[in-house]
Write a protein that holds these residues in place. Structure first.
Motif, short mmCIF file in Angstrom:
data_model
loop_
_atom_site.label_atom_id
_atom_site.label_comp_id
_atom_site.label_asym_id
_atom_site.label_seq_id
_atom_site.Cartn_x
_atom_site.Cartn_y
_atom_site.Cartn_z
N CYS A 1 0.77 -1.05 -0.01
CA CYS A 1 -0.11 -0.07 0.22
C CYS A 1 1.14 1.12 -0.11
O CYS A 1 0.18 2.48 -0.14
N HIS B 1 -0.52 3.28 -5.19
CA HIS B 1 -1.58 2.87 -4.12
C HIS B 1 -1.63 3.82 -3.31
O HIS B 1 -2.78 3.62 -2.25
N TYR C 1 -4.73 5.44 -1.80
CA TYR C 1 -5.78 4.34 -1.15
C TYR C 1 -5.41 3.93 0.25
O TYR C 1 -6.16 3.45 1.12
N SER D 1 -4.64 1.85 3.25
CA SER D 1 -4.60 0.44 3.62
C SER D 1 -6.01 -0.27 3.14
O SER D 1 -6.24 -1.53 3.63
N ASN E 1 -8.72 -1.64 0.30
CA ASN E 1 -8.91 -2.19 -1.02
C ASN E 1 -9.78 -1.81 -1.81
O ASN E 1 -10.55 -1.01 -1.54
N LEU F 1 -7.19 -3.95 3.67
CA LEU F 1 -6.37 -5.02 3.14
C LEU F 1 -6.04 -5.96 4.20
O LEU F 1 -5.87 -5.51 5.42
N SER G 1 -4.81 -10.54 1.51
CA SER G 1 -5.46 -9.92 0.32
C SER G 1 -4.82 -10.45 -0.91
O SER G 1 -3.64 -10.41 -1.11
N ALA H 1 -5.01 -9.09 -5.24
CA ALA H 1 -5.72 -8.12 -6.76
C ALA H 1 -5.56 -9.03 -7.70
O ALA H 1 -4.73 -9.61 -7.99
N ASP I 1 -9.87 -9.08 -3.33
CA ASP I 1 -10.54 -7.92 -2.87
C ASP I 1 -10.11 -6.68 -3.50
O ASP I 1 -10.59 -5.50 -2.83
N ASP I 2 -9.34 -6.58 -4.43
CA ASP I 2 -8.56 -5.63 -4.99
C ASP I 2 -8.21 -5.90 -6.39
O ASP I 2 -8.46 -6.87 -6.90
N TYR J 1 -0.78 -9.10 -2.05
CA TYR J 1 -0.67 -8.00 -1.37
C TYR J 1 0.35 -8.62 -0.09
O TYR J 1 0.45 -9.48 0.47
#
Length: 224
Positions: free
Chosen positions: A95, A100, A103, A105, A107, A113, A121, A123, A147-148, A162
């Motif tokens: 992150c 990134h 954004y 921490s 997702n 995350l 996590s 992506a 989740d990303d 992640y």
């Protein structure tokens, strides 16, 4: 069968009934990622020193199976949903990277995350691995949850893992792994999130791809 993000969460809860509290599943905000612990990243109250990510050699049968399949720009195969075990190119992110950092921490699904000994996590292109997809990597004990997403992942079969800091990200590097999908996520939920972000080209591309995949399907099938 309908698979939704809540189904993935329920699966994780079932597999890890002794799982720690929610605070142990979240990553501290970027500004608190380093502390007096010698610069080691903290995630969910757990100190992570020099990371060692051990993945097992993919099964020899996977490469021949992928030979005749459509390929992405990296030469990696696209698989049918029924082919849950596959050879996948993986990269890593954190992150605190420039793309990134705004954004923190959080997702793309709007939740923190995750990086623990149980759940982490990941992506991906949500048209390939819809949000909420749960998978394992051969040789690792953790479950990973999509989740990303990321613009560089769009249109590829690559999964971005992640990690809590740049040193961990560099340790992972880029590697091809044997990935097994434990639970598919939800195309319906993916489309719902992406529909509000189509002003971003990569979101528009994923949203259009999901609509093509789900057009003409029943509601329960499209939810996968």
């Amino acid at each position: 069968m309908t698979f939704r993000l809540s189904s993935a969460a329920a699966l994780i809860a079932l597999l890890f009934s002794s799982c720690a509290s929610d605070s142990d599943l979240t990553v501290l905000s970027k500004s608190r990622a380093t502390s007096s612990s010698g610069g080691m990243a903290r995630s969910g109250g757990i100190v992570h020193g020099c990371a060692v990510y051990t993945t097992a050699q993919p099964s020899a049968s996977l490469a021949p199976q992928a030979a005749g399949k459509p390929k992405d720009k990296h030469g990696m195969a696209f698989y049918k949903p029924s082919e849950r075990t596959r050879l996948v190119r993986t990269t890593a992110y954190t992150c605190s990277e420039d793309d990134h950092i705004e954004y923190g921490s959080m997702n793309a699904a709007g939740t923190p995350l995750r990086y623990t000994d149980r759940v982490r996590s990941a992506a991906a292109d949500w048209a390939v691995y819809p949000v909420g997809t749960v998978f394992r990597i051969k040789g690792m004990k953790q479950l990973f949850v999509v989740d990303d997403y990321g613009s560089a992942l769009t249109g590829t079969n690559t999964v971005d893992i992640y990690t809590p800091c740049k040193s961990h990200m560099n340790t992972w590097g880029r590697r091809n792994v044997e990935l097994t999908v434990v639970q598919w996520g939800s195309y319906a939920r993916s489309a719902e999130i992406l529909s509000k972000r189509v002003h971003h080209p990569h979101c528009a591309q994923m949203y259009a791809a999901i609509n093509r995949l789900t057009s003409g399907q029943t509601a329960s099938t499209a939810a996968r």
